[in-house]
Design an enzyme around this catalytic site. Structure first.
Site, short mmCIF file in Angstrom:
data_model
loop_
_atom_site.label_atom_id
_atom_site.label_comp_id
_atom_site.label_asym_id
_atom_site.label_seq_id
_atom_site.Cartn_x
_atom_site.Cartn_y
_atom_site.Cartn_z
N TYR A 133 0.87 -1.44 0.16
CA TYR A 133 -0.13 0.13 -0.02
C TYR A 133 0.90 1.26 -0.04
O TYR A 133 0.84 2.01 0.96
CB TYR A 133 -0.95 -0.06 1.18
CG TYR A 133 -2.15 0.90 1.36
CD1 TYR A 133 -2.35 1.48 0.20
CD2 TYR A 133 -2.56 1.36 2.43
CE1 TYR A 133 -3.50 2.67 0.36
CE2 TYR A 133 -3.46 2.35 2.78
CZ TYR A 133 -3.83 3.03 1.66
OH TYR A 133 -4.87 3.89 1.80
N LEU A 168 18.38 -5.34 9.16
CA LEU A 168 17.77 -4.50 8.51
C LEU A 168 16.35 -4.08 9.47
O LEU A 168 15.68 -5.25 9.99
CB LEU A 168 17.15 -4.68 7.28
CG LEU A 168 16.05 -3.58 6.46
CD1 LEU A 168 16.52 -3.72 4.82
CD2 LEU A 168 14.75 -4.12 6.61
N ASP A 170 12.71 -2.36 9.45
CA ASP A 170 11.55 -1.89 8.37
C ASP A 170 10.74 -1.01 9.58
O ASP A 170 9.79 -1.44 10.19
CB ASP A 170 10.89 -2.50 7.63
CG ASP A 170 10.37 -2.17 6.47
OD1 ASP A 170 10.11 -1.07 6.19
OD2 ASP A 170 9.36 -2.92 5.91
N GLY A 174 3.92 -2.32 7.17
CA GLY A 174 2.88 -2.63 6.30
C GLY A 174 2.62 -4.10 6.34
O GLY A 174 2.84 -4.92 7.66
N GLY A 176 4.40 -6.49 4.92
CA GLY A 176 5.69 -7.24 5.08
C GLY A 176 6.44 -7.54 4.04
O GLY A 176 7.37 -8.46 3.89
N LEU A 195 1.88 -0.30 13.94
CA LEU A 195 1.07 0.02 14.99
C LEU A 195 -0.30 -0.67 14.65
O LEU A 195 -1.11 -0.60 15.26
CB LEU A 195 0.90 1.28 15.26
CG LEU A 195 2.10 1.94 16.01
CD1 LEU A 195 1.88 3.63 15.87
CD2 LEU A 195 2.24 1.65 17.28
N GLU A 198 -4.02 -5.48 12.64
CA GLU A 198 -4.28 -6.46 11.43
C GLU A 198 -2.99 -6.74 10.75
O GLU A 198 -2.67 -7.69 10.26
CB GLU A 198 -5.11 -5.77 10.59
CG GLU A 198 -6.53 -5.66 11.08
CD GLU A 198 -7.50 -6.80 10.60
OE1 GLU A 198 -7.35 -7.44 9.54
OE2 GLU A 198 -8.44 -7.13 11.54
N CYS A 356 -6.23 11.66 -4.54
CA CYS A 356 -4.70 11.38 -4.36
C CYS A 356 -4.12 11.51 -5.94
O CYS A 356 -2.83 12.22 -6.14
CB CYS A 356 -4.27 9.75 -3.88
SG CYS A 356 -4.73 9.97 -2.21
#
Length: 392
Positions: A133, A168, A170, A174, A176, A195, A198, A356
């Protein structure tokens, strides 16, 4: 009568393409020269007081509630408003109110979960199979969205010039795909933080399903809570837009603190070249707490934290194309989304995605990758002399 006069002036100064407006009393008018490219129908008048309070919120909610209908491209209409200096996006007369924001750890978690925890099944409908995303990277015009998202992950990781068996982090991982690609294809030991409950559940399951427990870890954790750890590499994609203006210094300090000497970071995020800004409707309905920082603002914080800027790459056109594909995918599943939520939600998200696209198309916002190292000496130690290595 005064209300109608206000509306006519409002529309006359908000768009640089010819539009037709159908008013609630059955009358209509054309603004601009030529054949109208978009028709706006006002089923009822939006109170002038609401428009003067914050026109973006008033008009956005009017569209969500079906009080406003648009025949033609919403993206084209909003692009023209972004390109028009006197429009409601730019005229301070229409931006008196902005939703209040807080960015402490509790509020940040709530903001993230409001957006990302509305359901993985929802995002699966219109994201690509990698569940990415953020801005894709179209190496070829013919790349489909999944290919372009995989391109983006490799483009980011290649910029780090990563060496096997190093670490690393990340930040804002997101669902993953980036961190797990780094583990599987670049032989890195990875930690991702999010955070979103889901996203955490989703990535944790992927780690177990793919047998990556020895090289990958995901944490349900605020980025500010990482203690006494440093990493060879840091990535952070679409994250700093969530931290708030007042926390940008803290965010880049965390990047510097978590990076080892001679470490490399790739920070990828939405940036305004004209200076930082937020949008009332987006803050209220889509991204609570969202703030798009200015380019100069980010660079200031990067330098203040003794990080070295090694490369900047704007990807605005890539994000425009990404959001256009997302909106096409979203509308292909419009009825399914309506069953999950309701018609108001569908209209809200369609408006968000097209807005957007318009914002990127007009240059109102950009997305930029910042390649950073910790100290000037680190650059010569870990990165090749030219950019050629990024495209191998």
């Amino acid at each position: 009568m005064l209300e109608k006069k206000f509306y006519k002036t409002f529309f006359k100064h908000s768009f640089n393409i010819p539009i037709k407006v159908n008013f609630w009393d059955g009358s209509s008018a054309v603004y601009g020269d030529g054949t109208p490219e978009v028709t706006v129908t006002l089923k009822e008048a939006i109170p002038v007081k609401q428009l003067l309070n914050n026109a973006s919120i008033a008009l956005g909610e009017g569209y969500m509630d079906g009080k406003i209908e648009i025949d033609g491209s919403i993206q084209k209409l909003l692009t023209s408003a972004y390109e028009t200096a006197g429009s409601f996006f730019h005229n301070k007369k229409f931006i008196h109110f902005l939703p209040k924001q807080k960015h402490d750890e509790k509020e940040s978690k709530s903001d993230v979960q409001d957006h990302y925890d509305i359901g993985n099944n929802f995002y699966k409908l219109w994201l690509d199979p990698t569940m990415t995303y953020s801005c894709a990277y179209f190496e070829k015009d013919t790349d489909d969205l999944e290919t372009a998202q995989i391109n983006k992950v490799h483009h980011i990781l290649n910029k780090l010039n990563p060496q096997p068996r190093r670490t690393l982090l990340d930040i804002g991982c997101g669902w993953g795909t980036l961190m797990l690609t780094a583990a599987k294809e670049y032989d890195l030991r990875v930690v991702g933080v999010t955070l979103s409950q889901e996203q955490y559940n989703f990535v944790n399951k992927r780690i177990k399903d793919e047998g990556l427990e020895n090289v990958a870890e995901v944490r349900l954790q605020d980025y500010r809570e990482i203690k006494d750890e440093q990493f060879d590499y840091i990535t952070s994609v679409g994250m700093f837009e969530h931290v708030g203006k007042e926390n940008l210094q803290t965010y880049f300090k965390c990047v510097a603190d978590y990076l080892k000497n001679d470490g490399v970071a790739l920070i990828h995020g939405i940036t305004r070249q004209q200076g930082g800004a937020n949008n009332g409707w987006l803050n209220k309905w889509i991204f609570p707490g969202g703030y798009v920082p200015g380019l100069e603002e980010n660079i200031h914080h990067i330098i203040e934290n003794d990080l070295q800027i090694d490369d900047l790459e704007p990807l605005r056109r890539h994000y425009q194309k990404t959001t256009e594909i997302w909106d096409k995918n979203f509308n292909a599943h419009r009825e399914e989304v309506k069953e999950m939520f309701d018609e108001r939600f569908v209209r809200m998200w369609d408006l968000y995605l097209q807005a957007c696209s318009a914002s990127f198309e007009s240059g109102n916002i950009d997305v930029i990758q910042y390649l950073l190292t910790k100290g000037a000496g680190a650059t010569s130690n870990v990165l090749p002399m030219t950019r050629a290595y990024m495209y191998k």
